[in-house]
Write an enzyme that holds these catalytic residues in place. Structure first.
Site, PDB file in Angstrom:
ATOM      1  NE  ARG A   1       2.692  -1.143  -3.246  1.00 12.14           N
ATOM      2  CZ  ARG A   1       2.798  -1.276  -1.994  1.00 12.14           C
ATOM      3  NH1 ARG A   1       1.822  -1.400  -1.058  1.00 12.14           N
ATOM      4  NH2 ARG A   1       4.040  -1.606  -1.488  1.00 12.14           N
TER       5      ARG A   1
ATOM      6  CE1 TYR B   1       5.345   5.109   3.014  1.00  8.30           C
ATOM      7  CE2 TYR B   1       4.291   3.350   1.470  1.00  8.30           C
ATOM      8  CZ  TYR B   1       4.507   4.504   1.910  1.00  8.30           C
ATOM      9  OH  TYR B   1       3.854   5.553   1.190  1.00  8.30           O
TER      10      TYR B   1
ATOM     11  CG  ASP C   1       0.237   1.339   0.546  1.00  7.34           C
ATOM     12  OD1 ASP C   1      -0.469   2.388   1.083  1.00  7.34           O
ATOM     13  OD2 ASP C   1       0.207   0.227   0.931  1.00  7.34           O
TER      14      ASP C   1
ATOM     15  CG  HIS D   1       1.965   1.602   4.516  1.00  8.39           C
ATOM     16  ND1 HIS D   1       2.134   1.408   5.833  1.00  8.39           N
ATOM     17  CD2 HIS D   1       1.769   0.605   4.177  1.00  8.39           C
ATOM     18  CE1 HIS D   1       1.966   0.137   6.269  1.00  8.39           C
ATOM     19  NE2 HIS D   1       2.052  -0.310   4.973  1.00  8.39           N
TER      20      HIS D   1
ATOM     21  CD  GLU E   1      -2.895   0.157  -0.397  1.00 10.57           C
ATOM     22  OE1 GLU E   1      -2.789   0.009  -1.679  1.00 10.57           O
ATOM     23  OE2 GLU E   1      -2.555  -0.483   0.505  1.00 10.57           O
TER      24      GLU E   1
ATOM     25  CD  GLU F   1      -2.554  -2.018   4.207  1.00 12.90           C
ATOM     26  OE1 GLU F   1      -2.516  -2.362   2.799  1.00 12.90           O
ATOM     27  OE2 GLU F   1      -1.735  -2.369   5.075  1.00 12.90           O
TER      28      GLU F   1
ATOM     29  NE  ARG G   1      -5.321  -2.225  -0.964  1.00 16.28           N
ATOM     30  CZ  ARG G   1      -4.756  -2.380  -0.116  1.00 16.28           C
ATOM     31  NH1 ARG G   1      -4.740  -2.238   1.287  1.00 16.28           N
ATOM     32  NH2 ARG G   1      -3.698  -3.278  -0.416  1.00 16.28           N
TER      33      ARG G   1
ATOM     34  CD  GLU H   1      -1.314  -5.465  -1.719  1.00 20.89           C
ATOM     35  OE1 GLU H   1      -2.107  -5.667  -1.013  1.00 20.89           O
ATOM     36  OE2 GLU H   1      -0.212  -5.174  -1.835  1.00 20.89           O
TER      37      GLU H   1
ATOM     38  CD1 TRP I   1       6.964   1.653   9.001  1.00 23.09           C
ATOM     39  CD2 TRP I   1       5.151   0.046   8.857  1.00 23.09           C
ATOM     40  NE1 TRP I   1       7.228   0.817   7.991  1.00 23.09           N
ATOM     41  CE2 TRP I   1       6.348  -0.059   7.812  1.00 23.09           C
ATOM     42  CE3 TRP I   1       4.246  -0.717   8.710  1.00 23.09           C
ATOM     43  CZ2 TRP I   1       6.247  -1.107   6.869  1.00 23.09           C
ATOM     44  CZ3 TRP I   1       4.148  -1.775   7.890  1.00 23.09           C
ATOM     45  CH2 TRP I   1       5.454  -1.944   6.840  1.00 23.09           C
TER      46      TRP I   1
HETATM   47  C1  GCO Z   1      -0.134  -3.372   1.270  1.00 23.81           C
HETATM   48  C2  GCO Z   1       0.156  -3.139   2.535  1.00 23.81           C
HETATM   49  C3  GCO Z   1       1.136  -4.138   3.241  1.00 23.81           C
HETATM   50  C4  GCO Z   1       1.163  -4.256   4.536  1.00 23.81           C
HETATM   51  C5  GCO Z   1       1.268  -5.482   5.337  1.00 23.81           C
HETATM   52  C6  GCO Z   1       1.372  -5.377   6.920  1.00 23.81           C
HETATM   53  O1  GCO Z   1      -0.849  -2.623   0.615  1.00 23.81           O
HETATM   54  O2  GCO Z   1       0.173  -4.642   0.645  1.00 23.81           O
HETATM   55  O3  GCO Z   1       0.135  -2.027   2.917  1.00 23.81           O
HETATM   56  O4  GCO Z   1       2.322  -4.323   2.688  1.00 23.81           O
HETATM   57  O5  GCO Z   1       2.094  -3.119   5.247  1.00 23.81           O
HETATM   58  O6  GCO Z   1       0.208  -6.272   4.871  1.00 23.81           O
HETATM   59  O7  GCO Z   1       1.094  -6.673   7.430  1.00 23.81           O
HETATM   60 MG    MG Z   2      -1.384  -1.000   1.945  1.00 22.81          MG
END
Ligand code: GCO
Ligand code: MG
Length: 402
Positions: free
Chosen positions: A148, A160, A210, A212, A236, A262, A283, A339, A402
């Site tokens: 990633r 992030y 990602d 996010h 993602e 997630e 995921r 992951e 976020w």
């Molecule tokens: C990922 C995630 C994480 C999240 C985190 C939040 O794809 O691994 O987006 O980094 O931000 O798990 O608690």
């Molecule tokens: Mg993620």
């Protein structure tokens, strides 16, 4: 009859916070379940201590499905991350116990191996493109077949997914850090750095990214199109998943595969995403989606639609979750990828896990149960500390996802 005699909620912070449930039976067998909900840890600890533990005592630990139904339907209030994480902890601990009683690793109870090892993706990141390219090289040298890639957007401090001092730990402050965000800058920049990764490192590995939850549906469609040439394994969480119609729009414009899940917690949260074939990878994780029992059900539904698994495995899911994920990944037919973010060094003091990495894959040994033990003495050295995930604000000061 064997019954559950006690259950303890263990909270420790070896480098980051983890909540763990340990269930003990009248035969002296113990099982572990992860109950960590990043940034809201104590809510789950209370749900377990105050509401679920009293319900477990005296019950048969072998009745895993019945326990799931009892805790889920019995709450009256449905779904949601706190409830589903607490139920997951109980469910995972009962699978661990069943494996130990049977003398079999959990993947054997789930139908046995479908594969030799579980392909993982790791994180490569850096404050700028040259640093990212070096980090991709490092990951390739370590044998990862899937990587990633994330780097900071110039002019947008605190993007992030980018390591600081060699590690990425998003829950990094005792009160939420506020980080700026600019979608325009990200959309202009991200496709070019993903292309730079391919130019430097070629196409002989899977490249992931990602987003996010940062984009609108149309922005995500544009992004997906813009990166088609770099052949992403997935983009993602392109948009926040509350609005599931968004994925229909994204699909109409791009063939870049989409991974979502997630922040979702139940089969009902992904039902339409799966049955209407709006995503390619689901995921979700054992810990936030009701445990092995419920995640297996989700993956089985996904299999009917050729949607594959892609379990979340960030460092805020404990080694107990990681082990549970690997057992499940080994067994299911429609495994996609797992992951593998890694942990702060102190984590291994508290969690002694048999999960091992080699040649781009994770595997578990043949130890009965999940193959993770909890070290209480070590845990006592790492007391809980409040830690929050960041909050994003657009450049005009308004709150963003976020
Ligand atoms: C990922 C995630 C994480 C999240 C985190 C939040 O794809 O691994 O987006 O980094 O931000 O798990 O608690
Ligand atoms: Mg993620």
């Amino acid at each position: 009859m064997t019954v559950i005699t006690h259950a303890e909620v263990l909270v420790a912070s070896p480098g980051r916070n983890f909540v763990t449930l340990r269930v003990t039976t009248s035969d002296g067998v113990t099982g572990l379940g992860d109950a960590t909900l990043n940034g809201r840890e104590l809510a789950v600890a209370s749900y377990l201590r105050d509401h679920l533990v009293p319900l477990l005592i005296g019950r048969d630990p072998a009745r895993i499905e019945d326990m799931w139904q009892y805790l889920y339907r019995g709450a009256y209030w449905r779904r949601g991350p706190v409830t589903m994480t607490a139920i997951a902890a109980v469910d995972t601990a009962l699978w661990d116990i069943k494996g130990k009683v049977a003398g079999l690793p959990v993947y054997q109870l789930l139908g046995g191996r479908s594969r030799e090892g579980v392909m993982v993706y790791t994180h490569a990141s850096g404050p700028d493109v040259p640093a990212l390219l070096d980090d991709v090289a490092r990951a390739k040298e370590l044998g990862y077949r899937a990587i990633r890639a994330q780097t900071a957007v110039p002019g947008v401090a605190g993007t992030y997914g980018v390591k600081k001092n060699g590690r990425y730990e998003p829950a990094n402050a005792s009160l939420p850090e506020e980080q700026p965000w600019s979608t325009e800058d990200y959309l202009r920049f991200a496709p070019s750095y993903l292309a730079a990764v391919r130019e430097t490192h070629g196409f002989d590995f899977h490249l992931l990214h990602d987003v996010h939850h940062r984009l609108t549906p149309l922005e995500a469609a544009r992004f997906g199109r813009a990166v088609e040439e770099v052949d992403l394994f997935w983009m993602e969480d392109p948009t926040p998943a509350e609005n599931q119609e968004a994925f229909r729009l994204i699909r109409q414009h791009t063939t870049t595969p989409v991974a979502v899940g997630e922040a979702l917690t139940s089969i009902w949260d992904v039902q339409h995403l799966i049955t209407e074939q709006l995503i390619d990878y689901v995921r979700m994780t054992v810990v936030h989606s009701g445990g092995i029992t419920h995640l297996r059900r989700i993956f089985d539904l996904a299999a009917l639609y050729q949607v594959r698994s892609g379990s979340h495995g960030a460092s805020d899911l404990s080694p107990v979750s990681q082990a549970a994920a690997v057992h499940l990944d080994l067994a299911i037919a429609n495994f996609g990828i797992q992951e593998h973010m890694g942990y702060p060094d102190e984590v291994a003091d508290v969690f002694h896990s048999h999960v091992q990495y080699a040649d781009g894959a994770l595997d578990v040994g043949d130890v009965p149960g999940l193959g993770v033990e909890y070290d209480d003495d070590a845990a006592a050295r790492y007391p809980y500390e409040p830690r929050y995930l960041p909050v994003a604000r657009r450049l005009d000061g308004s709150v963003h996802d976020w």
